[in-house]
Design a protein around this motif. Structure first.
Motif, PDB file in Angstrom:
ATOM      1  N   LEU A  29       0.830  -1.207   0.000  1.00  0.00           N
ATOM      2  CA  LEU A  29       0.000   0.000   0.000  1.00  0.00           C
ATOM      3  C   LEU A  29       0.861   1.253   0.000  1.00  0.00           C
ATOM      4  O   LEU A  29       0.590   2.208  -0.747  1.00  0.00           O
ATOM      5  CB  LEU A  29      -0.933  -0.013   1.212  1.00  0.00           C
ATOM      6  N   LEU A  30       1.885   1.262   0.840  1.00  0.00           N
ATOM      7  CA  LEU A  30       2.746   2.435   0.936  1.00  0.00           C
ATOM      8  C   LEU A  30       3.525   2.659  -0.358  1.00  0.00           C
ATOM      9  O   LEU A  30       3.547   3.772  -0.904  1.00  0.00           O
ATOM     10  CB  LEU A  30       3.710   2.273   2.109  1.00  0.00           C
ATOM     11  N   SER A  31       4.155   1.610  -0.873  1.00  0.00           N
ATOM     12  CA  SER A  31       4.968   1.756  -2.073  1.00  0.00           C
ATOM     13  C   SER A  31       4.117   2.056  -3.299  1.00  0.00           C
ATOM     14  O   SER A  31       4.507   2.864  -4.153  1.00  0.00           O
ATOM     15  CB  SER A  31       5.801   0.493  -2.300  1.00  0.00           C
ATOM     16  N   GLY A  32       2.932   1.431  -3.396  1.00  0.00           N
ATOM     17  CA  GLY A  32       2.075   1.685  -4.550  1.00  0.00           C
ATOM     18  C   GLY A  32       1.546   3.115  -4.582  1.00  0.00           C
ATOM     19  O   GLY A  32       1.601   3.794  -5.608  1.00  0.00           O
ATOM     20  N   ALA A  33       1.029   3.571  -3.439  1.00  0.00           N
ATOM     21  CA  ALA A  33       0.504   4.944  -3.386  1.00  0.00           C
ATOM     22  C   ALA A  33       1.620   5.964  -3.559  1.00  0.00           C
ATOM     23  O   ALA A  33       1.468   6.959  -4.282  1.00  0.00           O
ATOM     24  CB  ALA A  33      -0.217   5.158  -2.053  1.00  0.00           C
ATOM     25  N   LEU A  34       2.771   5.733  -2.904  1.00  0.00           N
ATOM     26  CA  LEU A  34       3.891   6.654  -3.028  1.00  0.00           C
ATOM     27  C   LEU A  34       4.443   6.659  -4.444  1.00  0.00           C
ATOM     28  O   LEU A  34       4.781   7.719  -4.994  1.00  0.00           O
ATOM     29  CB  LEU A  34       4.984   6.268  -2.031  1.00  0.00           C
ATOM     30  N   GLY A  35       4.532   5.478  -5.051  1.00  0.00           N
ATOM     31  CA  GLY A  35       5.036   5.401  -6.419  1.00  0.00           C
ATOM     32  C   GLY A  35       4.161   6.140  -7.405  1.00  0.00           C
ATOM     33  O   GLY A  35       4.665   6.851  -8.292  1.00  0.00           O
ATOM     34  N   ALA A  36       2.840   6.009  -7.268  1.00  0.00           N
ATOM     35  CA  ALA A  36       1.938   6.730  -8.160  1.00  0.00           C
ATOM     36  C   ALA A  36       2.066   8.235  -7.976  1.00  0.00           C
ATOM     37  O   ALA A  36       2.086   9.000  -8.944  1.00  0.00           O
ATOM     38  CB  ALA A  36       0.500   6.280  -7.912  1.00  0.00           C
ATOM     39  N   ALA A  37       2.168   8.677  -6.722  1.00  0.00           N
ATOM     40  CA  ALA A  37       2.305  10.108  -6.452  1.00  0.00           C
ATOM     41  C   ALA A  37       3.616  10.648  -7.020  1.00  0.00           C
ATOM     42  O   ALA A  37       3.648  11.736  -7.617  1.00  0.00           O
ATOM     43  CB  ALA A  37       2.228  10.356  -4.953  1.00  0.00           C
ATOM     44  N   VAL A  38       4.705   9.903  -6.846  1.00  0.00           N
ATOM     45  CA  VAL A  38       6.009  10.331  -7.349  1.00  0.00           C
ATOM     46  C   VAL A  38       6.005  10.407  -8.871  1.00  0.00           C
ATOM     47  O   VAL A  38       6.513  11.369  -9.471  1.00  0.00           O
ATOM     48  CB  VAL A  38       7.113   9.382  -6.848  1.00  0.00           C
ATOM     49  N   ALA A  39       5.428   9.395  -9.523  1.00  0.00           N
ATOM     50  CA  ALA A  39       5.391   9.385 -10.984  1.00  0.00           C
ATOM     51  C   ALA A  39       4.553  10.545 -11.533  1.00  0.00           C
ATOM     52  O   ALA A  39       4.955  11.203 -12.495  1.00  0.00           O
ATOM     53  CB  ALA A  39       4.829   8.046 -11.481  1.00  0.00           C
ATOM     54  N   LEU A  40       3.410  10.796 -10.913  1.00  0.00           N
ATOM     55  CA  LEU A  40       2.575  11.907 -11.362  1.00  0.00           C
ATOM     56  C   LEU A  40       3.275  13.241 -11.137  1.00  0.00           C
ATOM     57  O   LEU A  40       3.200  14.143 -11.989  1.00  0.00           O
ATOM     58  CB  LEU A  40       1.234  11.878 -10.616  1.00  0.00           C
ATOM     59  N   LEU A  41       3.936  13.391 -10.000  1.00  0.00           N
ATOM     60  CA  LEU A  41       4.656  14.635  -9.728  1.00  0.00           C
ATOM     61  C   LEU A  41       5.789  14.843 -10.732  1.00  0.00           C
ATOM     62  O   LEU A  41       5.993  15.959 -11.234  1.00  0.00           O
ATOM     63  CB  LEU A  41       5.216  14.596  -8.305  1.00  0.00           C
ATOM     64  N   ALA A  42       6.523  13.771 -11.040  1.00  0.00           N
ATOM     65  CA  ALA A  42       7.663  13.882 -11.946  1.00  0.00           C
ATOM     66  C   ALA A  42       7.234  14.300 -13.350  1.00  0.00           C
ATOM     67  O   ALA A  42       7.955  15.060 -14.019  1.00  0.00           O
ATOM     68  CB  ALA A  42       8.423  12.558 -11.998  1.00  0.00           C
ATOM     69  N   THR A  43       6.086  13.824 -13.806  1.00  0.00           N
ATOM     70  CA  THR A  43       5.657  14.160 -15.165  1.00  0.00           C
ATOM     71  C   THR A  43       5.253  15.626 -15.306  1.00  0.00           C
ATOM     72  O   THR A  43       5.149  16.133 -16.423  1.00  0.00           O
ATOM     73  CB  THR A  43       4.472  13.279 -15.588  1.00  0.00           C
ATOM     74  N   ARG A  44       5.042  16.304 -14.201  1.00  0.00           N
ATOM     75  CA  ARG A  44       4.664  17.717 -14.252  1.00  0.00           C
ATOM     76  C   ARG A  44       5.863  18.643 -14.119  1.00  0.00           C
ATOM     77  O   ARG A  44       5.710  19.856 -14.090  1.00  0.00           O
ATOM     78  CB  ARG A  44       3.658  18.015 -13.140  1.00  0.00           C
ATOM     79  N   GLN A  45       7.046  18.064 -14.006  1.00  0.00           N
ATOM     80  CA  GLN A  45       8.257  18.859 -13.862  1.00  0.00           C
ATOM     81  C   GLN A  45       9.008  18.937 -15.194  1.00  0.00           C
ATOM     82  O   GLN A  45       8.693  18.262 -16.155  1.00  0.00           O
ATOM     83  CB  GLN A  45       9.156  18.251 -12.785  1.00  0.00           C
ATOM     84  N   GLU A  46      10.029  19.780 -15.215  1.00  0.00           N
ATOM     85  CA  GLU A  46      10.824  19.995 -16.428  1.00  0.00           C
ATOM     86  C   GLU A  46      11.780  18.830 -16.643  1.00  0.00           C
ATOM     87  O   GLU A  46      12.588  18.499 -15.777  1.00  0.00           O
ATOM     88  CB  GLU A  46      11.606  21.301 -16.279  1.00  0.00           C
ATOM     89  N   TRP A  47      11.681  18.209 -17.801  1.00  0.00           N
ATOM     90  CA  TRP A  47      12.522  17.060 -18.133  1.00  0.00           C
ATOM     91  C   TRP A  47      13.707  17.441 -19.013  1.00  0.00           C
ATOM     92  O   TRP A  47      14.769  16.830 -18.921  1.00  0.00           O
ATOM     93  CB  TRP A  47      11.701  15.974 -18.830  1.00  0.00           C
ATOM     94  N   SER A  48      13.519  18.402 -19.905  1.00  0.00           N
ATOM     95  CA  SER A  48      14.594  18.746 -20.839  1.00  0.00           C
ATOM     96  C   SER A  48      14.550  20.235 -21.145  1.00  0.00           C
ATOM     97  O   SER A  48      13.514  20.897 -20.964  1.00  0.00           O
ATOM     98  CB  SER A  48      14.480  17.926 -22.134  1.00  0.00           C
ATOM     99  N   GLN A  49      15.667  20.735 -21.616  1.00  0.00           N
ATOM    100  CA  GLN A  49      15.756  22.147 -21.966  1.00  0.00           C
ATOM    101  C   GLN A  49      16.783  22.325 -23.074  1.00  0.00           C
ATOM    102  O   GLN A  49      17.667  21.488 -23.269  1.00  0.00           O
ATOM    103  CB  GLN A  49      16.147  22.985 -20.752  1.00  0.00           C
TER     104      GLN A  49
END
Length: 214
Positions: A29-49
């Motif tokens: 439960l902890l790893s699944g919920a945390l993993g989904a939150a981390v992945a969603l947060l990462a996709t909203r950040q700057e990846w390349s420039q």
């Protein structure tokens, strides 16, 4: 002279299995919920420039994870839904949902690693900024956020593997509802109405009863 050290193993298997089930459930439960939150947060950040040459000057360009690929965010939502659904099914259904959860993690990892070196999103922006369809981005660089998404995918993958291994020991929502639904609930008897107490008469009328009836 020998020593008798035999210990009955069946007695220790049940507590050990229950303990493993509780621990694996908490970690999943902890790893699944945390993993989904981390992945969603990462996709909203700057990846390349990078930069694009416009009118003899350098025009700065940036791309978020969602601009590079929409796969990690979509699979994070799928993984989160599968994590919840694993408790609503049993036996073969639970194995299927657990496999879907694990595959969601694998897909996030693969998409994020591919996006860590992708330049298509910035090339498209460079073409739009310069008005030249053949233009490409210059001074391309990437941030660490794609690898943060990889970490999120690994956590979801871990949750899926735990569900595959220990899911049979986890509780299910359906069993609780079936037990509670199979037992008929006793019907409450209406309280007696005292005709000398006006408040009892009003309460009986509110319940739709006739307080004057025998």
């Amino acid at each position: 002279m020998g020593y008798v050290t035999a210990v009955p193993h069946p007695r220790s298997e049940a507590p050990g299995s229950a303990r493993a089930g509780r621990l694996s459930l908490a970690v999943a439960l902890l790893s699944g919920a945390l993993g989904a939150a981390v992945a969603l947060l990462a996709t909203r950040q700057e990846w390349s420039q990078g930069t694009a040459t416009v009118a003899g000057g350098a025009f700065p360009l940036t791309a978020k994870g969602s601009d590079v690929t929409g796969v990690p965010a979509a699979l994070a939502v799928v993984g989160l839904a599968a994590l919840v659904a694993v408790f609503a099914v049993r036996r073969a259904g639970r194995l299927i949902v657990a496999a879907l959860l694990a595959l969601s993690g694998v897909g996030i990892v693969a998409a994020a690693l591919l996006g860590a070196s992708d330049s298509a999103a910035l090339d498209e922006q460079a073409a739009q900024a310069s008005g030249d369809t053949s233009a490409s981005v210059d001074a391309l660089s990437h941030t660490a956020w794609p690898y943060v998404a990889v970490v999120g995918g690994v956590l979801i993958l871990l949750a899926g593997l735990l569900a595959l291994r220990y899911g049979r020991l986890w509780p299910g929502m359906s069993g609780r509802y079936e037990r509670s639904g199979s037992t008929p609930q006793p019907r409450r008897k209406a309280p007696a109405v005292d005709p000398d107490r006006p408040e009892d008469l009003w309460k009986a009328l509110d319940r739709g009863e006739d307080p004057t009836g025998a």
